[in-house]
Design a protein around this motif. Sequence first.
Motif, PDB file in Angstrom:
ATOM      1  N   GLU A 246     -87.623  20.717 -21.548  1.00 49.82           N
ATOM      2  CA  GLU A 246     -87.664  21.318 -20.223  1.00 49.82           C
ATOM      3  C   GLU A 246     -86.506  22.313 -20.147  1.00 49.82           C
ATOM      4  OE1 GLU A 246     -87.997  18.327 -17.103  1.00 49.82           O
ATOM      5  OE2 GLU A 246     -89.434  17.170 -18.312  1.00 49.82           O
ATOM      6  N   SER A 274     -88.273  15.088 -16.025  1.00 51.82           N
ATOM      7  CA  SER A 274     -89.481  14.332 -15.695  1.00 51.82           C
ATOM      8  C   SER A 274     -89.495  12.992 -16.430  1.00 51.82           C
ATOM      9  CB  SER A 274     -90.715  15.132 -16.095  1.00 51.82           C
ATOM     10  OG  SER A 274     -90.756  15.298 -17.508  1.00 51.82           O
ATOM     11  N   GLU A 275     -90.353  12.084 -15.984  1.00 49.13           N
ATOM     12  CA  GLU A 275     -90.464  10.786 -16.639  1.00 49.13           C
ATOM     13  C   GLU A 275     -90.935  10.935 -18.083  1.00 49.13           C
ATOM     14  OE1 GLU A 275     -89.437   7.812 -15.549  1.00 49.13           O
ATOM     15  OE2 GLU A 275     -88.638   8.948 -13.853  1.00 49.13           O
ATOM     16  N   SER A 276     -91.859  11.867 -18.313  1.00 47.55           N
ATOM     17  CA  SER A 276     -92.328  12.088 -19.690  1.00 47.55           C
ATOM     18  C   SER A 276     -91.220  12.654 -20.561  1.00 47.55           C
ATOM     19  CB  SER A 276     -93.543  13.011 -19.702  1.00 47.55           C
ATOM     20  OG  SER A 276     -93.224  14.276 -19.148  1.00 47.55           O
ATOM     21  N   LYS A 278     -87.977  12.103 -20.046  1.00 50.64           N
ATOM     22  CA  LYS A 278     -87.064  10.976 -20.284  1.00 50.64           C
ATOM     23  C   LYS A 278     -87.539  10.134 -21.456  1.00 50.64           C
ATOM     24  CE  LYS A 278     -85.181   9.943 -15.692  1.00 50.64           C
ATOM     25  NZ  LYS A 278     -85.153   8.932 -14.609  1.00 50.64           N
TER      26      LYS A 278
END
Length: 291
Positions: A246, A274-276, A278
């Motif tokens: 990112e 984002s969670e993805s 992370k």
Amino acid sequence: MFKGVGTAIITPFDENYNVDYKALEEFVNFQLDYVDALIVLGTTGEAPTINEDEREKIVSTVVNVTNKKVPVIVGTGSNNPEHVLHNNKLAEKSGADGLLIVSPYYNKSTQKGLVEYFSYVAQRTDLPIILYNVPSRTGGNILPDTAIEIFEKNANVIGIKEASGNISQIAELISKKPKDMKVYSGNDDQALPLMALGGDGVISVFSNVLPNQMKELTQSILNNDYAKAQEINNKYNILMRKLFIEVNPIPVKYAVSKLGYCKNILRLPLIPISESGKEVIDNLFEEMNIL
């Protein structure tokens, strides 16, 4: 200025989005065990959202903690030359050792205009200047002949951070440049090829997380131990790349927070990873036994 690795350091914030100076001191001390320079208030340091008072205090803090152990280079670039001159004065006042100045963005320029722009700025400071070429962010490219002309016209312009990503352009620059003109990679995953071509080091995002490994990589190249350098590069190349999964510094801020040196807090327009994202960083940390 330096050979090897200079970390483009993050700027820690607290829960109220204020600069966390205690965390900054601790992070600088961590970096000092390994790196050859510190670059403050670059892209990774979220410079566009730092106000003038914070800028002066951040630079002074880093200068005081480093205590001349390594050079402190301050990002002062803007698309307004008068703003650059003002930032330069703040850096001089705070005891910085050098400046990193990006080419003007949005209004951009011609190649001739870049020569005039950087010459105008260079003639109004005594500090050494590293040009910063990052077309993906500025919309403009400092071509090799332009960089060399700026260097030759201004005694305090000492080199360039090359983040064009164009290894052919970088190879041309290194093949044509004067011997004492420094060239630093602005991309971690191109540090090895750039230095193998004759470059001087890397201004690194990756070394926020693993300064020892990036130091070992660059030192191996400087020692002509390319087998060792290749081994290190191949081991960590995926992490170097995924730290840009990112917009920088979103992933690296999260990675440094996992090490305990900052909170995972950024100022808008940047937002936490984002969670993805992370999950990608978490998996790599586990695979590489970083924690």
